[in-house]
Design a protein around this motif. Structure first.
Motif, short mmCIF file in Angstrom:
data_model
loop_
_atom_site.label_atom_id
_atom_site.label_comp_id
_atom_site.label_asym_id
_atom_site.label_seq_id
_atom_site.Cartn_x
_atom_site.Cartn_y
_atom_site.Cartn_z
N HIS A 78 16.34 14.43 -11.74
CA HIS A 78 15.43 15.11 -10.90
C HIS A 78 15.64 13.90 -9.04
CE1 HIS A 78 12.10 14.81 -8.16
NE2 HIS A 78 11.56 16.39 -8.65
N ASN A 79 15.62 14.34 -8.17
CA ASN A 79 16.12 13.42 -7.32
C ASN A 79 15.57 12.26 -7.19
OD1 ASN A 79 18.75 13.27 -4.88
ND2 ASN A 79 16.89 13.07 -4.00
N ARG A 80 14.08 12.90 -6.86
CA ARG A 80 12.74 12.04 -6.90
C ARG A 80 13.78 10.52 -7.88
NH1 ARG A 80 10.41 8.38 -3.83
NH2 ARG A 80 10.18 9.81 -2.74
N CYS A 81 14.22 10.66 -8.98
CA CYS A 81 14.19 10.16 -10.27
C CYS A 81 15.02 9.15 -10.24
CB CYS A 81 13.74 10.74 -11.15
SG CYS A 81 12.19 10.82 -12.17
N ARG A 82 16.16 9.59 -9.09
CA ARG A 82 17.80 9.14 -9.46
C ARG A 82 17.02 7.88 -8.55
NH1 ARG A 82 22.57 13.97 -8.91
NH2 ARG A 82 20.90 15.83 -10.08
N MET A 83 17.09 8.29 -7.05
CA MET A 83 16.58 7.11 -6.76
C MET A 83 15.39 6.03 -7.34
SD MET A 83 15.05 8.46 -3.40
CE MET A 83 13.69 9.59 -3.66
N ILE A 84 14.36 6.10 -8.53
CA ILE A 84 13.89 5.16 -9.15
C ILE A 84 15.17 4.78 -10.04
CG2 ILE A 84 12.14 5.07 -10.43
CD1 ILE A 84 10.51 7.48 -9.78
N VAL A 85 15.59 5.58 -10.51
CA VAL A 85 16.23 4.08 -11.60
C VAL A 85 17.53 3.51 -10.93
CG1 VAL A 85 16.14 6.40 -13.14
CG2 VAL A 85 17.79 6.08 -11.98
N ASP A 144 8.32 21.05 0.40
CA ASP A 144 7.71 20.13 1.04
C ASP A 144 7.07 19.12 0.26
OD1 ASP A 144 6.01 22.28 1.29
OD2 ASP A 144 5.36 20.57 2.78
N ARG A 145 5.54 20.40 -0.77
CA ARG A 145 4.24 19.57 -1.59
C ARG A 145 4.87 19.40 -3.01
NH1 ARG A 145 2.88 23.86 1.15
NH2 ARG A 145 2.34 25.38 -1.25
N LYS A 146 5.94 19.77 -3.11
CA LYS A 146 5.43 19.42 -4.77
C LYS A 146 7.01 18.83 -5.34
CE LYS A 146 2.23 23.10 -6.58
NZ LYS A 146 2.62 24.08 -7.31
N ARG A 147 7.99 19.17 -4.46
CA ARG A 147 9.54 18.67 -4.66
C ARG A 147 9.73 17.03 -5.73
NH1 ARG A 147 12.38 15.16 -0.38
NH2 ARG A 147 10.95 15.04 1.37
N ASN A 148 8.56 16.04 -4.47
CA ASN A 148 9.05 14.72 -5.42
C ASN A 148 8.21 14.58 -6.73
OD1 ASN A 148 10.52 13.27 -3.92
ND2 ASN A 148 8.94 13.85 -1.83
N PHE A 149 7.99 15.85 -7.30
CA PHE A 149 7.08 15.50 -8.81
C PHE A 149 7.98 15.85 -9.96
CE2 PHE A 149 3.96 15.68 -5.21
CZ PHE A 149 3.58 14.37 -5.71
N PRO A 150 8.70 15.53 -10.62
CA PRO A 150 9.79 15.75 -11.94
C PRO A 150 8.62 16.73 -12.66
CG PRO A 150 9.56 12.89 -11.73
CD PRO A 150 8.64 13.24 -10.66
N ALA A 151 7.62 16.27 -12.98
CA ALA A 151 7.33 16.94 -13.99
C ALA A 151 6.98 18.83 -13.25
CB ALA A 151 6.15 16.67 -14.82
N GLU A 152 7.35 18.94 -12.01
CA GLU A 152 7.08 20.20 -11.69
C GLU A 152 8.49 21.22 -11.45
OE1 GLU A 152 4.15 21.69 -10.44
OE2 GLU A 152 2.62 20.07 -10.04
N ALA A 153 8.12 22.73 -12.38
CA ALA A 153 9.17 23.42 -11.75
C ALA A 153 9.41 23.15 -10.25
CB ALA A 153 9.75 24.51 -12.64
N ALA A 154 10.06 22.89 -9.00
CA ALA A 154 10.00 23.03 -7.76
C ALA A 154 11.08 22.51 -7.50
CB ALA A 154 8.84 22.11 -7.37
N THR A 155 12.55 22.13 -7.32
CA THR A 155 12.86 22.59 -7.34
C THR A 155 14.14 23.02 -7.13
OG1 THR A 155 14.29 21.01 -9.04
CG2 THR A 155 12.93 20.23 -7.20
N SER A 156 15.06 23.42 -6.71
CA SER A 156 16.35 24.89 -6.62
C SER A 156 16.71 24.88 -7.56
CB SER A 156 16.41 24.84 -5.59
OG SER A 156 17.86 24.13 -5.30
#
Length: 588
Positions: free
Chosen positions: A455-462, A341-353
């Motif tokens: 990364h999902n956050r980046c999908r929304m941005i682009v 919940d805290r790290k999923r939006n940061f594409p530089a982090e290895a935080a997603t599944s």
């Protein structure tokens, strides 16, 4: 094959682009004819000229009036057509006696674990003491019509080889065949069943329009031949149609839908029960059906082949099969879900599944994902947030079933198809290739080209940048994603683009426009993600990396070949607001 407009666009980018993703438009549909509800408004002719509709397979874009008849329930939805076929043939199907074999048809469920239709087929075969045969049909035309990425096709073929080996250990054959004409699939299945002496066919339901209509036809065809087809809900944790508002309607907003989804699971805990794996076939299986065991799985499909160097890189990044899916799920629940919940939006982090590819191809079931997260993780906000992300996949499929015209090149909100979009080929090529002059956008697009994933956050941005800053028809971006994503799934991809382009079910108004600089500063503060994917900017150590030409680093960026911004965001925002407002108010 892409339409003429799409082929022309391919010359400006790295791959064929330019259309929408009609993953399920009715393949048997005829042209618009004289029905006024089928006549597209002249407003849509510009989109038609730019290849939005794959005309080799589908009719022109439908009118807004026809889309609204689907909204009003005046036209039978494809799932209703399938339900009618199952109901009309119920007595005949119940009276079919098991013969020499029972067949399971793999589609987007490439696993032995927790596969409901496979479990049912295995049980039926075991009770009758006959052989279970499984099959998978490769359809090059379906792959083209559904704009499936070569990287995803390669992943599926690799998963099939693992699946074949797992089944062989149980003396269960996996028969694989290429069917060149997509319309011939129902007839070919009937022929195969007759040749095997099989009377029962099991398959999990797919919710796109083409597939629902095909299965409705197949159910009736087999019933006429004295055979039985059973279609099982498996893809969604909660099947479409089971969640309704107080007024008895399908939810069109995620948050109340998710509350209903969670309440339904508490009320019906059996929905999270995992299906039993198939049991071993009788000893006679290999003697009787040895020729079925001998079928070959193609190394590639001619119209969806990876270049050799891409294949080596992508296969290393994305190991295939259900064993890899389980390994990744277990590791994620053990190591990362607690801070998801805290790290999923940061594409530089290895935080997603990194499990989206397995959910899309069915090497992992959504049920297993949710059940494992609930039972094996430490719980807390991270677990709940991840489960809610898995639930989004259910939500978008529920939307697809109730509003099937979104498979037909139409936005969820038909009035949003009246926006005067840009079809600027230079701008579209810059977006595709990651050279817009907006570092976070370019980093994300280059990640997609390199990894077949973003990364999902980046999908929304682009997506916001393409549809709002460049004002390019969102369906072109939707298609480009499908052409490149290893986890491309029509419902989720369409839902994501609907959110970012403000044409989907999201209740937020169209004037929500992402500022790419602010998104970059918030989610890649130190610029690590940008530096990884945009080597021209690696020498910029300060916050200037977020907009080098506006913060004193333009000389270095220019020297290294990084472009200036293709548009000014403030001006582009005002242009988008005007275009959206005029389109919505046009009344077409």
């Amino acid at each position: 094959m892409p339409s003429h407009g799409a082929k022309r666009k391919a010359q400006t980018g790295r791959s064929a682009t330019g259309g929408s993703v009609p993953s399920a438009v009715a393949s048997l549909a005829s042209g618009p004819g004289s029905d006024p509800l089928r006549q597209p408004h002249p407003f849509h002719e510009e989109a038609e000229r730019h290849g939005i509709v794959l005309r080799e397979f589908y009719p022109p874009e439908m009118s807004n009036a026809r889309a609204r008849t689907y909204q009003a329930g005046e036209i039978p939805r494809p799932i209703e057509q399938l339900d009618a076929a199952l109901q009309d043939t119920l007595r005949e199907r119940e009276n079919v006696q098991v013969k020499d074999a029972v067949v399971h048809w793999f589609k987007t469920d490439l696993r032995t674990a927790d596969n409901h239709a496979l479990s049912c087929a295995s049980q039926k075969a075991r009770e009758a003491g006959v052989t279970l045969i499984t099959m998978y049909l490769v359809s090059p035309q379906d792959l083209e019509a559904h704009v499936v990425a070569p990287v995803r096709v390669d992943f599926v073929l690799r998963s099939l080889r693992i699946l074949r080996d797992d089944l062989a250990k149980l003396d269960i054959p996996l028969y694989v065949e290429t069917v060149e004409e997509r319309r011939q699939i129902p007839a070919r299945i009937a022929e195969l069943m007759e040749s095997w002496g099989a009377s029962h066919l099991y398959a999990n339901m797919e919710y796109e329009v083409d597939e629902l209509r095909r299965e409705a036809k197949l159910v009736r065809m087999l019933a006429e031949k004295g055979m039985c087809m059973e279609i099982i809900h498996d893809t969604c944790v909660v099947p479409p149609g089971q969640l309704r508002t107080g007024a008895g309607k399908q939810y069109a907003v995620y948050t109340p839908w998710f509350r209903s989804w969670m309440a339904h699971l508490r009320k019906e805990p059996g929905l999270l029960e995992l299906g039993e794996p198939p049991v071993r076939n009788p000893e006679s299986a290999r003697r009787t059906f040895g020729h079925v065991f001998d079928s070959e799985i193609p190394v590639a499909v001619s119209n969806k082949t990876l270049a050799d160097e891409d294949a080596v890189r992508l296969r290393a990044l994305w190991p295939a099969g259900e064993h890899e899916a389980k390994k990744r799920l277990d590791a994620f629940c053990k190591q990362r879900i607690g801070h998801y919940d805290r790290k999923r939006n940061f594409p530089a982090e290895a935080a997603t599944s990194s499990l989206s590819v397995h959910l899309a191809s069915g090497t992992l079931s959504a049920r297993t994902a949710v059940r494992t997260a609930r039972d094996r993780s430490a719980g807390g906000e991270g677990t709940q947030t991840w489960i809610s992300e898995v639930a989004w996949r259910d939500f978008y499929k529920h939307v697809l079933v109730n509003w099937p015209y979104i498979c037909m090149n139409k936005p969820f909100k038909p009035e949003y198809s009246n926006i005067t979009w840009s079809y600027d080929e230079a701008h579209f090529a810059a977006w595709c290739e990651g050279r817009t002059g907006y570092p976070i956008v370019d980093a994300a697009m280059r990640q997609l080209q390199d990894m077949g994933w973003m990364h999902n956050r980046c999908r929304m941005i682009v997506a916001s940048f393409l549809s709002k800053d460049l004002l390019i028809d969102w369906r072109m971006g939707e298609r480009f994603f499908m052409e490149h994503l290893i986890d491309g799934d029509f419902a989720s991809n369409n839902g994501g683009w609907g959110f970012s382009a403000s044409v989907g079910v999201d209740p937020q108004p169209y004037f929500r426009i992402f500022n790419p600089r602010l998104q970059s500063e918030k989610f890649d503060k130190d610029g690590d993600y940008i530096r990884k994917w945009v080597p021209e900017l690696r020498g910029i150590k300060s916050s200037a990396i977020h907009e080098p030409y506006a913060r004193g680093a333009g000389a270095l960026a220019k020297k290294n070949g990084y472009p200036e911004p293709v548009v000014d965001h403030s001006a582009a925002r005002e242009r988008a607001l005007t275009a959206y407002k005029e389109g919505i108010e046009s009344g077409l």
